[in-house]
Every structure is written in structure tokens, then in C-alpha cells.
Scaffold this active site. Structure first.
Site, PDB file in Angstrom:
ATOM      1  N   THR A 139       1.694   0.153   0.467  1.00 35.50           N
ATOM      2  CA  THR A 139       2.470  -0.833   1.220  1.00 35.50           C
ATOM      3  C   THR A 139       2.023  -2.260   0.914  1.00 35.50           C
ATOM      4  OG1 THR A 139       2.809   0.766   2.984  1.00 35.50           O
ATOM      5  CG2 THR A 139       3.091  -1.544   3.571  1.00 35.50           C
ATOM      6  N   GLY A 178      -5.321   1.858   5.592  1.00 38.78           N
ATOM      7  CA  GLY A 178      -6.506   2.115   6.413  1.00 38.78           C
ATOM      8  C   GLY A 178      -7.743   2.241   5.540  1.00 38.78           C
ATOM      9  N   GLU A 421       4.270   5.875   6.446  1.00 39.37           N
ATOM     10  CA  GLU A 421       4.733   6.970   5.578  1.00 39.37           C
ATOM     11  C   GLU A 421       6.259   7.050   5.539  1.00 39.37           C
ATOM     12  OE1 GLU A 421       2.767   8.396   3.490  1.00 39.37           O
ATOM     13  OE2 GLU A 421       1.174   7.235   4.411  1.00 39.37           O
TER      14      GLU A 421
END
Length: 661
Positions: A139, A178, A421
Site C-alpha cells: 500500500t 505493519g 487487504e
């Protein structure tokens, strides 16, 4: 033990242990799961202060500490089965996210699925031993779900046999992964591959981002934490800006597509192969939806059995709030949904493993359906679970708003699944693309299989609808097989309507893209109906595997409640498709009320069967013993604000103010 909860458990019509075994996949799995939970819960190294009373930095610190201990102990205990690792990890972090999530859940699986044997030798063992700590950087600030538009570039330089990676714009900065902010020293970076003057689309590259010895960012790497979020306080979601970062040629993952030393590009056998990791994670998310909703229902239903409020009859004791029909109507359909999603999660996991086996044999035929199904069910289950958790919180009244209930935490931890996702609406449109394609094939007389085989069964070798009056209404609202059929015909009808909608827009001389956008509301409805059908079908199919009569009876009531509640919510679809008559819709409402009353004696037993230990629920309201009020008072006393009787702000601001006025 609270007397109300004891009475609820005594009145159940089935043995919860039998149902727990079904949910776990057998008595051996239940035994092993409990063994792993006890290993963690009885380990003093994993005891910690209540996270609700820690700052963000302290929560991150505590999570990294526990993750480091976890890795050592997994090796000590010899736990290597992926499901058992996942179970152990969930216990250590109490189901919360943690900084190594992407290392374990995406970095390692990506290496396994997309690296050559030579690359696995180079990267996998160091990653397994955490010399390499990885994340998955896909992303960007400017693009998330529309991954084809990602802007990060990897340009091949044949003179040095290196790729040069760049973030050419502000919107191309990697954003959100993350573990990227402070934890990872490597990342799988998705970038547009340029070689010999041509762009070959997105490919995955292993990029070192921090020194293996000092952990300082490497030259050309700008990396850090993106700041506080709605939840996920333990995780260092990060940003990554690449400025002429060079990596060797063999740092591009080359199991399927390759760049030769001279820069020649060799295509993969299927353009969907790089979606493997995403499909895997989406399949996991379906199971997460079930777990988050199951936890929320456990808390809300146990608390509703303990909480007494108002009067049903003047002068009589206050009833349990679970006796109110409105409370049952809020919670029991969600309980049914949690069970439905649990069985769908099991199915998705089995399907993923089966199809991965086929892919390894060189058979890619099932991949398009798996991609479409995982995208649609990911959206369908996360939307339902996310809104359901909030219903559970509000069903607990004011106390549900306290973090001691655990419901605010469950919500903020779970709700990002609706956008990560793959943003859910876009996921539904991806599923719709597959449905419309399958519908078109069926209209041309081709046989379509899998979960869309119903498109070949219904007679529509034309784009005109069958007159509704010519189809008799034969749905029996008390028969599950009949309801599965009704959901199937509703899905077929809505897929047909969506396909006709696209066709109609194309006939207005719109481009394919414009036509698709103008029909997108119908397309999402079609995908939603398809997913709903799949969930109802799989829930009912599961009943055939249940041998215990008492458990079968309880689960059948839940399945019927799930199916009828869906019809009540979407009655317009069923009426419009001619599947139900007006009087039948009224009968559905009546039958729903009967089912609520039928399920009421088993409500607590049905949540007990999820078998969440108090340490895993971490909820004062959802305690197994039901001793809510005394523990709520104890919890409040631990608040850092209560460390002193008079807070320093009184002397700094209020006392001087009082002296002035």
C-alpha cells in the site's frame, strides 16, 4: 459462580464440549488448543499490566518484548505447525495485533510461495531465525486497493545487474504496512518493474531497509511510524520512501517471472500468481470475522444473562435483559452469524490448501474462482462482523462503552479488516466481475462449475427475464434445503439483473468502464447475494456432518435463524424475484420470533462452546463466572488516575482559579 449463569448452563439441552469439538475440528484439536493456551496463560513471562492503562509507546514495547519471548519459546516447545503457531501467537497477544504479524503472516508465506529454491536458501532461514525481520510493503499513500496503479519503481540496470528502487512522487511513499515503522529490517516491496525500456507491471522485491547490525535505516531509505490510529496501538504501521536504493538482481522474487542478467523479461504462467499471499490472508480474515463476532457475542450474551433491569410485570423481580425479545433479536442472529462464518472460515482454509496443491502441480484452473470467492467473502464477513460487534457493544448498555468490557478494543482491532487487504466495495466488484463473466459463459451454453454452477442451472439463454408470474412460489420457510434453494435463485436473479444492467449501459454507447461504473450498485448487490448464498449453503452443509442429535438440533435452529433473518433483511429481493409471497414474508417474521424463544435456553451454552478463556476475552462483562460488578470496581481502582487522591492538575489550575474567582 453467578447463580444466573449457573442456571443457564444447567438448562442447556446439549453438551457444550461436543459442540466445541465440532468447532475445533475434533477432540484432539480441542485438547491440543487447550494445551497451547495453558502453556501461555500459566507462563509468568507473559503476565503483564492491563494494556488499557499503558501509553502507546509502552504498548509497542510490551508487544515487542512478548513477540521476542514468543519466538524463543516456540523453538523451545518445538511448535512448528502453522495452525499451532497461530494459536500460540493469539494466546501470547490475546488476539491483538503485534509488530511481527506481517513478518509471520505475509513475509514468510511470500518467500515460500514466490521465491526460487535458491532464494529460499538465501532468505528463508535468516527470516525464520529473525536475523531478517520482514514486512510486506504494498500500500502507498496514494493507492491501496487499486494495486495496478502503485507508483514505486524498480528499474533494472544490466551494467551492474541491480534493480534501482525509487518512490518518484509523494503519493508513492509506502504507507500503512505493519512492522515497517520501527521493527523490520527488510521488506517485500511491490513495485513496477522496468527493464529494457518497458514496464512489466507489479513484481515483488526483497529490499533491505535497516542495518542488520545497528538497525539504523540504510542509505536512500526514509522510514518511520505513521502515528496514532483508531486502534492497533501495539503496531508500528510505517512509511517507506526509497531514493535510488540498489538491490542485486536475485533480490526480485523469481519463482514465476524472471529478469535475465541482460535484462530480458520472462513472463509468469498466470498473471494471478502474485495474488497468492493476498488470497491466503483474505481466507484467514474470514476466520477472524468469526472469532471477533464470537468473542463479542460471548461477552454480550453472558452479560445479558447476569444483568437485571426494569420490569416485565409490576411488582416482580427485575428480569434478565436476555429475556427481552428485543435483546434476543439483537444478539441471536449475530450468534448464528458467528457460527456460520466459523464454518465458512473452515471451508475457505481447506479450499485454499487444496487449490495451492493444484497450483504447485501446475494447475491454475481453480485460481480465478478462489480469488473471486476470497475477495467477496472477505468483504461480506467483515462488514457483517464489524457492524455486529458494535451492536453487541450497544446491547451491553453504558458498560459496553468501558474498555473493561473489551468490546471497544475488539471493534477498533477488527474494523480495519473492512479496508485492508482490499477495500470491501472494490472486493465485491472484483467478485462481480467473475460472476458476470461466468453468467455470460452460461448464457453461451458453457458449463460453469464450483460455487457459481447455479448460473448454468437456471434457464436464461437470453437476457430477458422469465415472467415472474409463471414461476410458482414453492419456498418452505421451515425447510433449510428449500431456503438454500431460495438464496441460490435470489443470487441467480441478481447476477442476471446486474449483467443486464451492464448490457443496457453498453447499449447506450458507453465505454466498458463507464458501463461498469453506472451498473456498480447492481453489481455489488449481486456479489452480496452470491456470498450470502454461499454462507447459507455451507452452514447447512455442515449440519450433515453433525452426528450428536442434541447439538444437531441447536445448530439447525441457528442455521434456520441465520437464513430467515437474512430473508427478513432482504425481503424486497425475494419478493421481487417471485420467490416469496407477501403472506410468507409475514410468516418469516413470526417464525423468527419462535426461533428466538427456542434458542433462548441454549444461548449461554452456545457461546460457552466457543471456549474462550477469561484471559483471552479480557472482559469484565464477559467473565465465565459472571461476577461482573465486583470485578468492574476492582478494575476501575487500577486506573493510573487513581494512584493519587488529588491529581496535580488541581494544584496547578483549579486551586488558583478558585482563589481568583
Amino acid at each position: 459462580m453467578n447463580p444466573d449463569l449457573r442456571k443457564e448452563r444447567d438448562n442447556a439441552s446439549f453438551k457444550t464440549e461436543v459442540l466445541t469439538h465440532i468447532l475445533d475440528g475434533g477432540p484432539e484439536k480441542t485438547h491440543r488448543r487447550r494445551e497451547i493456551e495453558s502453556l501461555v496463560i500459566n507462563d509468568p513471562d507473559f503476565h503483564h499490566e492491563d494494556l488499557n492503562f499503558l501509553s502507546r509507546s509502552e504498548r509497542y514495547d510490551a508487544a515487542v518484548k512478548k513477540s521476542a519471548l514468543m519466538i524463543v519459546k516456540l523453538r523451545e516447545y518445538g511448535i512448528s505447525d502453522p495452525e499451532e503457531i497461530y494459536c500460540y501467537k493469539s494466546c501470547v497477544h490475546r488476539g491483538r495485533p503485534e509488530p511481527l504479524d506481517l513478518h509471520l503472516g505475509m513475509f514468510l508465506p511470500t518467500l515460500l510461495n514466490q521465491a526460487t529454491p535458491e532464494q529460499q536458501d538465501m532468505f528463508f532461514l535468516p527470516a525464520w531465525n529473525l536475523e531478517i525481520i520482514g514486512t510486506y510493503a504494498q500500500t502507498e499513500m496514494g493507492h491501496g486497493t487499486h494495486i495496478r496503479a502503485l507508483e514505486t519503481t524498480a528499474t533494472y540496470d544490466p551494467s551492474t545487474q541491480e534493480f534501482v528502487l525509487n518512490s518518484p512522487t509523494i503519493s508513492s511513499i509506502k504507507w500503512w504496512p505493519g512492522g515497517l515503522g520501527k521493527t523490520s529490517n527488510h521488506a517485500v516491496v511491490l513495485a513496477q518493474l522496468y527493464t529494457q525500456g518497458h514496464c512489466h507491471g507489479l513484481h515483488a522485491f526483497i529490499v533491505p531497509i535497516r542495518s542488520m547490525s545497528t538497525h539504523e535505516p540504510l542509505p536512500g531509505v526514509v522510514v518511520g511510524d505513521i502515528g496514532p490510529k483508531f486502534g492497533f496501538d501495539e503496531v508500528d504501521n510505517g512509511f517507506l520512501k526509497l531514493e535510488n536504493v540498489r538491490i542485486p538482481r536475485d533480490y526480485m522474487l523469481m519463482k514465476y517471472s524472471k529478469v535475465e542478467p541482460d535484462g530480458t523479461y520472462l513472463k509468469p504462467p498466470s498473471d494471478k500468481l502474485t495474488y497468492g499471499t493476498m488470497v491466503f490472508i483474505r481466507s484467514l480474515i474470514v476466520g477472524e470475522s468469526a472469532r471477533a463476532l464470537a468473542k463479542s457475542c460471548t461477552i454480550a450474551i453472558r452479560y445479558s444473562a447476569v444483568r437485571h433491569q426494569s420490569e416485565l410485570r409490576p411488582g416482580e423481580p427485575e428480569p434478565q435483559i436476555l429475556d427481552y425479545q428485543t435483546q434476543q433479536y439483537k444478539l441471536f442472529p449475530l450468534l448464528a452469524t458467528a457460527y456460520a462464518f466459523h464454518f465458512v472460515g473452515q471451508y475457505m482454509s481447506q479450499t485454499y490448501h487444496r487449490i495451492t496443491g493444484d497450483i504447485n502441480q501446475g494447475d491454475f484452473s481453480q485460481l480465478p474462482e478462489l480469488h473471486a470467492l476470497s475477495a467477496g467473502l472477505k468483504a461480506f464477513t467483515t462488514w457483517a462482523a464489524s457492524s455486529g460487534i458494535e451492536v453487541c457493544r450497544m446491547a451491553c448498555g453504558g458498560h459496553g462503552y468501558s474498555r473493561c468490557s473489551s468490546l471497544p478494543d475488539i471493534y477498533v482491532t477488527f474494523t480495519p479488516t473492512c479496508t485492508y487487504e482490499g477495500e470491501n466495495t472494490v472486493m465485491m466488484l472484483q467478485t462481480a466481475r467473475y460472476l458476470v463473466k461466468s453468467y455470460t459463459q452460461a448464457c453461451e451454453g458453457q458449463q460453469v462449475g464450483g460455487m457459481v454452477s447455479y448460473l448454468s442451472e437456471t434457464p436464461h439463454h437470453r437476457l430477458q427475464p422469465q415472467p415472474l408470474s409463471s414461476r410458482p412460489t414453492v419456498v418452505d420457510i421451515s425447510d433449510l434445503a428449500s431456503l438454500v434453494e431460495a438464496y441460490k435463485l435470489r443470487a441467480a436473479k441478481l447476477v442476471e439483473l446486474a449483467a443486464r444492467s451492464v448490457q443496457g449501459e453498453l447499449q447506450r454507447r458507453k465505454s466498458k468502464e463507464e458501463a461498469w461504473n453506472s451498473a456498480s450498485i447492481d453489481l455489488v448487490r449481486a456479489s452480496d447475494a452470491h456470498c450470502h448464498y454461499v454462507v447459507v449453503k455451507l452452514f447447512c452443509a455442515k449440519l450433515g456432518e453433525v452426528g450428536d442429535t442434541a447439538v444437531h438440533s441447536a445448530l439447525s435452529s441457528l442455521a434456520l435463524l441465520y437464513a430467515l433473518h437474512g430473508i427478513a433483511q432482504h425481503s424486497g429481493d425475494f419478493l421481487q424475484a417471485g420467490l416469496l409471497s407477501g403472506p410468507q414474508v409475514t410468516q418469516v417474521s413470526q417464525r423468527l420470533k419462535e426461533l428466538l424463544a427456542q434458542l433462548r435456553p441454549n444461548a449461554v451454552a452456545l457461546v460457552d462452546a466457543f471456549d474462550y478463556r477469561d484471559e483471552m476475552l479480557n472482559s469484565v462483562l464477559g467473565r465465565y463466572d459472571g461476577n461482573v460488578y465486583e470485578n468492574m470496581f476492582d478494575w476501575a481502582k487500577k486506573s493510573p488516575l487513581n494512584r493519587t487522591q488529588v491529581h496535580e492538575s488541581y494544584h496547578k489550575y483549579l486551586k488558583p482559579l478558585q482563589a481568583k474567582l
